[in-house]
Enzyme design. Structure first.
Site, PDB file in Angstrom:
ATOM      1  N   HIS A 259       0.851  -1.193   0.000  1.00 15.12           N
ATOM      2  CA  HIS A 259       0.000   0.000   0.000  1.00 15.12           C
ATOM      3  C   HIS A 259       0.884   1.239   0.000  1.00 15.12           C
ATOM      4  O   HIS A 259       1.939   1.242   0.615  1.00 15.12           O
ATOM      5  CB  HIS A 259      -0.899   0.011   1.247  1.00 15.12           C
ATOM      6  CG  HIS A 259      -2.094   0.874   1.081  1.00 15.12           C
ATOM      7  ND1 HIS A 259      -2.051   2.228   1.274  1.00 15.12           N
ATOM      8  CD2 HIS A 259      -3.359   0.575   0.712  1.00 15.12           C
ATOM      9  CE1 HIS A 259      -3.260   2.726   1.038  1.00 15.12           C
ATOM     10  NE2 HIS A 259      -4.069   1.744   0.677  1.00 15.12           N
ATOM     11  N   ASP A 313      -7.857  -5.605   0.214  1.00 18.96           N
ATOM     12  CA  ASP A 313      -8.353  -6.506  -0.827  1.00 18.96           C
ATOM     13  C   ASP A 313      -8.022  -7.972  -0.568  1.00 18.96           C
ATOM     14  O   ASP A 313      -8.646  -8.853  -1.157  1.00 18.96           O
ATOM     15  CB  ASP A 313      -7.790  -6.090  -2.199  1.00 18.96           C
ATOM     16  CG  ASP A 313      -8.369  -4.768  -2.645  1.00 18.96           C
ATOM     17  OD1 ASP A 313      -9.590  -4.598  -2.525  1.00 18.96           O
ATOM     18  OD2 ASP A 313      -7.611  -3.890  -3.079  1.00 18.96           O
TER      19      ASP A 313
HETATM   20  N1  CMC Z   1       3.931  -7.744  -4.244  1.00 15.64           N
HETATM   21  C1  CMC Z   1       5.260  -7.763  -4.348  1.00 15.64           C
HETATM   22  N2  CMC Z   1       6.043  -6.673  -4.215  1.00 15.64           N
HETATM   23  C2  CMC Z   1       5.422  -5.519  -3.962  1.00 15.64           C
HETATM   24  C3  CMC Z   1       4.035  -5.440  -3.819  1.00 15.64           C
HETATM   25  C4  CMC Z   1       3.286  -6.611  -3.965  1.00 15.64           C
HETATM   26  N3  CMC Z   1       1.957  -6.600  -3.866  1.00 15.64           N
HETATM   27  N4  CMC Z   1       3.692  -4.165  -3.577  1.00 15.64           N
HETATM   28  C5  CMC Z   1       4.834  -3.462  -3.560  1.00 15.64           C
HETATM   29  N5  CMC Z   1       5.877  -4.277  -3.792  1.00 15.64           N
HETATM   30  C6  CMC Z   1       7.296  -3.891  -3.870  1.00 15.64           C
HETATM   31  C7  CMC Z   1       7.637  -3.345  -5.238  1.00 15.64           C
HETATM   32  O1  CMC Z   1       8.013  -4.339  -6.116  1.00 15.64           O
HETATM   33  C8  CMC Z   1       8.729  -2.372  -4.912  1.00 15.64           C
HETATM   34  O2  CMC Z   1       9.903  -3.115  -4.653  1.00 15.64           O
HETATM   35  P1  CMC Z   1      11.350  -2.529  -5.058  1.00 15.64           P
HETATM   36  O3  CMC Z   1      11.516  -1.275  -4.258  1.00 15.64           O
HETATM   37  O4  CMC Z   1      12.288  -3.617  -4.670  1.00 15.64           O
HETATM   38  O5  CMC Z   1      11.280  -2.269  -6.537  1.00 15.64           O
HETATM   39  C9  CMC Z   1       8.289  -1.792  -3.552  1.00 15.64           C
HETATM   40  O6  CMC Z   1       7.498  -2.811  -2.959  1.00 15.64           O
HETATM   41  C10 CMC Z   1       7.478  -0.513  -3.691  1.00 15.64           C
HETATM   42  O7  CMC Z   1       6.367  -0.788  -4.553  1.00 15.64           O
HETATM   43  P2  CMC Z   1       5.621   0.294  -5.445  1.00 15.64           P
HETATM   44  O8  CMC Z   1       4.798  -0.435  -6.445  1.00 15.64           O
HETATM   45  O9  CMC Z   1       6.607   1.303  -5.936  1.00 15.64           O
HETATM   46  O10 CMC Z   1       4.720   0.990  -4.348  1.00 15.64           O
HETATM   47  P3  CMC Z   1       3.498   1.936  -4.649  1.00 15.64           P
HETATM   48  O11 CMC Z   1       3.292   2.734  -3.425  1.00 15.64           O
HETATM   49  O12 CMC Z   1       3.674   2.670  -5.916  1.00 15.64           O
HETATM   50  O13 CMC Z   1       2.326   0.875  -4.895  1.00 15.64           O
HETATM   51  C11 CMC Z   1       0.550  -0.582  -4.685  1.00 15.64           C
HETATM   52  C12 CMC Z   1       1.328   0.547  -4.026  1.00 15.64           C
HETATM   53  C13 CMC Z   1      -0.721  -0.843  -3.880  1.00 15.64           C
HETATM   54  C14 CMC Z   1       0.150  -0.158  -6.101  1.00 15.64           C
HETATM   55  C15 CMC Z   1       1.419  -1.860  -4.739  1.00 15.64           C
HETATM   56  O14 CMC Z   1       1.721  -2.275  -3.436  1.00 15.64           O
HETATM   57  C16 CMC Z   1       0.743  -2.986  -5.510  1.00 15.64           C
HETATM   58  O15 CMC Z   1       0.837  -3.025  -6.735  1.00 15.64           O
HETATM   59  N6  CMC Z   1       0.057  -3.930  -4.808  1.00 15.64           N
HETATM   60  C17 CMC Z   1      -0.681  -4.986  -5.480  1.00 15.64           C
HETATM   61  C18 CMC Z   1      -2.043  -4.477  -5.948  1.00 15.64           C
HETATM   62  C19 CMC Z   1      -2.985  -4.254  -4.787  1.00 15.64           C
HETATM   63  O16 CMC Z   1      -3.147  -5.084  -3.894  1.00 15.64           O
HETATM   64  N7  CMC Z   1      -3.669  -3.106  -4.819  1.00 15.64           N
HETATM   65  C20 CMC Z   1      -4.673  -2.733  -3.801  1.00 15.64           C
HETATM   66  C21 CMC Z   1      -4.216  -1.579  -2.967  1.00 15.64           C
HETATM   67  S1  CMC Z   1      -5.148  -1.313  -1.470  1.00 15.64           S
HETATM   68  C22 CMC Z   1      -6.778  -1.095  -1.893  1.00 15.64           C
HETATM   69  C23 CMC Z   1      -7.060  -0.038  -2.865  1.00 15.64           C
HETATM   70  O17 CMC Z   1      -6.516   1.053  -2.824  1.00 15.64           O
HETATM   71  O18 CMC Z   1      -7.898  -0.270  -3.711  1.00 15.64           O
END
Ligand code: CMC
Length: 376
Positions: A259, A313
């Site tokens: 998140h 989720d």
């Molecule tokens: N699985 C594996 N690695 C992850 C995940 C995950 N679900 N989420 C983040 N990471 C890692 C990512 O690979 C990155 O690693 P590194 O720094 O080594 O490259 C680091 O954590 C930071 O990730 P980011 O994607 O830059 O973080 P963000 O703040 O831009 O993204 C997020 C937040 C929710 C989009 C992301 O965690 C994600 O894609 N999660 C999976 C989709 C998900 O469950 N979304 C629902 C969010 S909560 C409910 C809602 O808002 O609807």
């Protein structure tokens, strides 16, 4: 120009009195009330009143508010024919985005943006979204439509219209708790979209339509369906660890984890995990729940140090499955709940509006020659 922040991370872009999040401590409050207290003691209707009015209602106020919403369970004349003309294989998120937009054409004054008019439109959308979803599901399944029952709550009536049977008290309560937990969440992407659209003085329908388009994405509300797809792909509890580690080694994201704001356990997931376990046990779905906990255990060892924990989720997928919802209605159910938050933010934005118009860092060339077509 202030510093560029990719994905607007850390940028404060609005003021709100609705929800407060402390991502380090894993706290979520609606108007100061911890989310756990609301999940235990409140209802979705009362929670929406709280969000829109900044206080809990007295009994008569809640009764009047609830009655007002129920008046809008029925669709306006003409909407049903519209719905019954849709392709049966349309995806429910595309359907609901389109049909909320279409509701504006059945409104004599869709552009009214004063506070009472916005509130009226918010109530009518809140009342009608569950009906649109249930009608569409029954239509696409070749089953007769079930008219809404205005003696029932939003949660109970939705399940009744979907299944042509009153849900048990446990299932109705579980659905209601899910709606409470999903109702609002700071300036998430879809809420930002809604506030951005209304900041042009557009209209409530346009703002909610845009928000639905945003919520649909797998990085946002669409993740709950992604979680269920993953659970279905994993053949057994024992296979979960390898599945997750293989995905992580390919740098794939695990749906339902991580998140932007929470760097600890999402407090909504705490409650959904308990609910998922109880419902899984009641409905003979413990294998699904155990697959989920096996995924969580593997993620804890692999990536919790990076602040990646289950989000809202993750356990909502098991919960919705146990409630008996079809997979492609998981994200649309998020819409039912989040209309409460979106509409509240639209009203809040219009109370002290300034057009959203951020800047962009131009990275292209300057003074480039216009090359005539024949010389390109
Ligand atoms: N699985 C594996 N690695 C992850 C995940 C995950 N679900 N989420 C983040 N990471 C890692 C990512 O690979 C990155 O690693 P590194 O720094 O080594 O490259 C680091 O954590 C930071 O990730 P980011 O994607 O830059 O973080 P963000 O703040 O831009 O993204 C997020 C937040 C929710 C989009 C992301 O965690 C994600 O894609 N999660 C999976 C989709 C998900 O469950 N979304 C629902 C969010 S909560 C409910 C809602 O808002 O609807």
């Amino acid at each position: 120009m202030t510093a560029y922040s990719k994905g607007l991370e850390g940028v404060v872009a609005a003021e709100t009195k609705m929800s407060f999040i402390d991502g380090e401590k894993g706290v979520l409050e609606y108007v100061g009330i911890p989310i756990g207290d609301l999940a235990k003691n409140s209802t979705f209707e009362e929670t929406v009143f709280l969000l829109w009015n900044g206080r809990l209602p007295k009994a008569a106020e809640l009764a009047a508010f609830t009655a007002e919403i129920r008046k809008h369970y029925e669709l306006p004349a003409g909407m049903e024919q519209r719905l019954l003309a849709l392709p049966r294989d349309a995806k429910p998120m595309h359907m609901i985005r389109t049909m909320v937009s279409a509701l504006s054409m059945h409104d004599q004054n869709p552009d009214a943006n004063d506070a009472p008019s916005l509130r009226e439109r918010a109530i009518s959308i809140l009342g009608r979204v569950p009906t649109l979803l249930a009608y569409f599901h029954r239509y696409r399944s070749g089953m007769p439509l079930v008219r809404p029952d205005t003696s029932l709550s939003i949660a109970e009536n939705f399940l009744y219209m979907l299944n042509a049977a009153r849900p048990t008290a446990t299932m109705a309560k579980a659905m209601d708790v899910c709606l409470v937990l999903h109702a609002d969440h700071g300036l998430n992407n879809s809420t930002f979209s809604a506030r951005s659209v209304i900041s042009t003085q557009s209209d409530m329908y346009s703002a909610i339509t845009a928000a639905i388009g945003s919520l649909k994405g797998p990085l946002h509300g669409g993740a709950n369906e992604g979680v269920m797809v993953m659970l279905n792909e994993i053949p057994s509890v024992e296979a979960a660890e390898k599945y997750v580690l293989d995905k992580l080694s390919r740098k794939d994201k695990i749906m339902g984890f991580g998140h932007r704001i929470y760097k600890s356990y999402d407090p909504r997931a705490t409650h959904l995990k308990v609910l998922a376990k109880q419902l899984a046990s009641d409905t003979g779905n413990m294998a699904l729940y155990e697959k989920s906990t096996a995924i969580e255990k593997t993620m804890e060892t692999a990536v919790a140090a990076k602040g990646i924990y289950p989000n809202v989720d993750f356990y909502s997928a098991t919960t919705y499955h146990c409630i008996g919802l079809p997979l492609d209605l998981f994200t649309p159910v998020f819409v039912i709940a989040r209309v409460g938050g979106w509409a509240g933010h639209v009203i809040e934005q219009m109370g002290d509006n300034r057009l959203y118009r951020p800047d962009v860092l131009y990275k292209g060339p300057h003074n480039a020659p216009y090359v005539p077509m024949a010389q390109r």
